[in-house]
Scaffold this motif. Structure first.
Motif: not given
Length: 853
Positions: A677-678, A734-736, A640-644, A692-693
């Motif tokens: 978020q994206t 996001t470390p990608t 789950a992703i958090d609020t932005d 993800d955030n």
């Protein structure tokens, strides 16, 4: 008879009139603070298109009013398929084939009168007929308007029934488009008074818009798949793609493989993107007494579109190659009700609405070929994919499509109260509730899968297993009601053999909020302090399945002895977001808390207003289908992703000069964005879209509008508006390597603006003529913050003009849009490593006849 104006959101000013006696900028009563007030007297930044401006610029649909509003942009690919962005607060290109499954919650609230219509993935494309105004309130509006107003609010205000007045009007036009088909439309309105306390208003319309995009001849085969073409190879060996897209056998020798071509010869057609809007709206107003009234409205619209509204920049302008039918049927009906009046000294309003929207869409999915690492697993023989020696065998034609069916149901309710406006201490308080239910079923169809040869000599991949049971071990596959705790939303099967993937999802978004805003005049009529807050409680839930059919046996290593287990899709890939699911995902993405707003306004004279605002906004999180998937650098896709969240600092001014002949409004702002978020499509992590955030970012900007109606030049009105933006990703979360610090946000042109000149004069006592011209400019921008998914939208400018004459009961006008046939890019999609640009309609010339009674 006393009338109380309602207003569930902003309102604004931009309707300008010139009177023969005294040219002045007209003032409009608005409800930006959910009170009826003069637009120039409220400390709120506003853009709007008033009724006259809408008429003068022939605004009918989403794209028409989008280009009129600097600072407002959209991502998407045509009618009924757009997402609104304001002030560059955007991150990603919408993907309609996964809108319900992975679509971010909108961060701009879209309202029809008192009701929010914002929906994940795609906004309602409400036809702009018989509107009082289109309004935009930029910046966070969360205290009064809730979660979807993180970046701003867009509101469509309809004309209401008028008691005691009979009105009738009709308008018809015909147009011709350069290189395209003819278009025509008809609109009609009746306002019928019934006695002294009741009125009915009915509006109907049909708009046939001819196509201008050509589906041109072409062929395509699987040698162009991301699986088969390493980065840097010449086109003869496959078009290069990002290294993250390349398949694990991209360096294979394919000289022994037979590639069958997909050929679109039977689909070739000029001007294949026809569109038709058909609908009506009926509203009734009952004035119970001097204090209480009831308004009920019902609207129905059907939007049908064929083809696509984007082109391939590698081909000639307005050309595309599609290998399957594209079509959309987007139907909605909406019923709303508003009760307003007075309880003692309090103004009271209750409003509710129900919206039911159904979309049936067929999308050519063949572009997935370019990034589909695993596509050969579905359309190529086993010996091609997992060769025992040199690769040999056949790959079927890569013509793919998606059948998408969605149904969205939304209930909303709001109750609010206003204290007397004449008091130094004033308050607005209320409560809001909404319940959105989105059912989506997407069938990803690969016709070539029926003809592939498996390792045992059998043909075809095999049918998709009906509703693969996930959480109920005793369930019988295909028996509705016992597959899992979450339930399913489609037939139990058997499904067509060529349906390789099926997303079958129920998404629910529930929102509850309590809000309030207090104003205190520290110095009466000069200095006012405002404080606002909102408590919110939001829950987003997914239930359903994402199933695949894949019956062949998979080796654990390739011909070079390298492991391929993790590279393959596996059997019955499924995701279940329901209690007890085996993947450990949370049941819901839930959030609650408070947001705040503060404002100070200074009115040194009746014609000057200055203000400073602090405001907060947020957007709820959501669940991820591929939660837990492992990526490079130790990254794991979150369940789950958090609020932005955004924090906005703003100063603004509103000035009326030279006896209200000149109006200057503007503001400067700084926006701090946390955990933006994206949506990401990166096959090196997972072969599914996930969210993800991704980053922290900031936006700085200045925007404004000017209107000049000089007395010395009676009949002349000059107006313009502009937006200047500077956006930057400050920190990557996001470390990608998908997002890079220092880059711009998406759909955020550095400069947008328009300028319009209109001159009216009396031809005789009975006739008045006009000429008008307008220039609209939009600077360049990017389509995404994800490096492998983004493309640049070039800057563009367009010119329109009109001339006409009108009398008391009729009008005639000749007009031209995009007179220079500018190839203006409204949006760009590069998710599949091929640019697909959504562009302005070419030069269009038309004539319009209007009648009123």
């Amino acid at each position: 008879m006393k009338k109380y104006l309602s207003g569930a959101s902003l309102i604004a000013v931009s309707a300008v009139i010139c009177t023969a006696a005294n040219a002045q900028v007209d003032q409009i009563v608005v409800t930006a603070t959910k009170r009826a007030e003069n637009a120039q007297d409220i400390p709120v930044a506003v853009q709007a298109l008033g009724a006259e401006t809408l008429e003068e610029n022939r605004v009918d649909n989403f794209t028409d009013y989008l280009v009129q509003l600097p600072g407002v942009t959209a991502g998407g690919s045509g009618p009924g398929q757009n997402t609104i962005y304001i002030r560059g607060l955007a991150s990603t290109t919408p993907n309609l084939t996964t809108a319900g499954v992975a679509g971010l919650a909108p961060n701009v609230a879209l309202y029809l009168d008192e009701q929010p219509l914002s929906q994940p993935g795609r906004n309602l494309d409400v036809y702009a007929v018989d509107l009082e105004r289109v309004e935009v309130l930029p910046g966070p509006q969360g205290t009064l308007f809730g979660a979807s107003s993180q970046a701003g609010t867009v509101r469509l205000i309809t004309n209401k029934p008028r008691i005691g007045e009979f009105e009738a009007s009709a308008s018809s036009s015909i147009e011709t488009t350069k290189g395209g088909e003819m278009s025509n439309k008809f609109e009609g309105m009746l306002n019928i008074p019934v006695g002294d306390s009741f009125a009915l208003r009915v509006v109907g319309y049909i708009d046939d818009q001819g196509g201008y995009i050509d589906n041109v001849p072409g062929t395509r085969d699987a040698s162009e798949s991301g699986r088969f073409r390493p980065e840097g190879t010449p086109r003869a060996n496959g078009v290069p793609v990002s290294a993250q897209r390349a398949g694990f056998q991209s360096t294979s020798d394919l000289s022994g493989v037979t590639f069958l071509e997909a050929d679109n010869a039977n689909l070739v057609e000029e001007d294949f993107n026809d569109t038709q809007y058909t609908g009506f709206r009926a509203s009734a107003l009952y004035q119970i007494n001097d204090d209480w009234s009831v308004t009920v409205m019902h609207a129905r619209q059907d939007l049908e579109a064929d083809g696509v509204f984007f082109a391939d920049p590698e081909l000639d302008e307005y050309d595309i190659q599609r290998f399957e039918d594209d079509r959309l049927d987007d139907d909605f009906h909406n019923t709303s009700w508003t009760v307003e009046g007075r309880i003692g000294a309090l103004e009271a309003l209750y409003t509710g609405a129900y919206t039911d929207r159904d979309t049936n869409q067929r999308v050519d999915y063949s572009d997935y070929l370019f990034v589909g690492q695993y596509l050969p697993d579905y359309i190529c023989d086993y010996e091609v994919v997992y060769p025992s020696g040199a690769p040999m065998g056949t790959c079927q034609p890569p013509n793919l499509y998606v059948d998408s069916v969605t149904e969205t149901k939304v209930f909303t309710h709001e109750l609010r109260f206003n204290t007397p406006r004449e008091n130094r201490l004033r308050a607005t308080v209320g409560a809001f509730y909404s319940d959105l239910e989105l059912t989506e079923r997407n069938d990803f169809t690969y016709p070539g899968a029926l003809n592939i040869i498996n390792s045992d000599g059998s043909t075809g991949i095999g049918a998709l297993p009906p509703n693969f049971p996930l959480t109920n071990g005793a369930a019988t596959a295909g028996q509705i009601g016992n597959e899992s705790d979450g339930g399913y939303f489609s037939d139990p099967g058997p499904f067509p053999d060529e349906v390789i993937f099926r997303n079958d999802i129920l998404r629910t978004d529930k929102q509850f909020g309590v809000f309030g805003e207090i104003n205190y005049e520290l110095v009466p009529n000069v200095l006012t302090l405002t404080f606002g807050t909102r408590y919110y409680d939001i829950e987003v839930d997914f239930e359903g399945s994402a199933n695949s059919a894949f019956d062949r046996l998979f080796p654990t290593t390739d011909s070079n002895g390298q492991p391929v287990e993790s590279q393959c899709c596996g059997t019955n890939i499924s995701a279940q977001f329901a209690p007890g699911n085996p993947f450990g995902a949370p049941d819901t993405a839930s959030t609650d808390g408070f947001i705040f707003k503060g404002n100070v306004s200074w009115t040194p004279t009746d014609d000057l207003l200055f203000y400073a605002t602090y405001s907060e906004g947020f957007r709820p999180g959501l669940l991820n289908r591929p939660g837990g998937a492992a990526g490079p650098g130790g990254f794991t896709v979150p369940f789950a992703i958090d609020t932005d969240e955004v924090t906005n600092y703003e100063i603004g001014w509103k000035m009326q000069l030279f006896q209200n002949q000149l109006q200057l409004n503007g503001n400067a702002f700084y926006v701090d964005i946390s955990r933006l978020q994206t949506t990401i499509f990166d096959p090196s992590i997972t072969n599914l879209f996930f969210s993800d955030n991704a980053a922290n970012a900031e936006i700085m900007g200045v925007e404004g509008d000017v209107v000049w109606a000089p007395v010395a030049l009676e009949g002349l009105t000059l107006s313009g508006a502009f937006s200047v933006l500077d956006t930057e990703i400050k920190e990557v979360l996001t470390p990608t390597n998908d997002v890079l610090a220092g880059e711009e946000l998406a759909f955020a042109p550095n400069f947008q603006g328009n300028i319009r000149a209109r001159y009216e004069w009396d031809v005789s006592n009975n006739y008045r003529a006009h000429i008008q011209s307008q220039v609209v400019y939009s600077g360049s921008s990017f389509s995404d913050i994800i490096e492998i998914n983004k493309a640049k939208n070039d800057a563009w400018a367009t010119l329109s003009a009109s001339a006409g004459i009108h009398a008391d009961h009729w009008s005639l006008e000749v007009y031209g849009e995009n007179l220079g046939s500018t190839y203006g890019v409204l949006a760009n999609n590069f998710v599949y490593d091929r640019e697909r640009v959504t562009v302005l309609r070419p030069r269009t010339i038309g004539v319009r006849l209007g009648l009123t009674y």
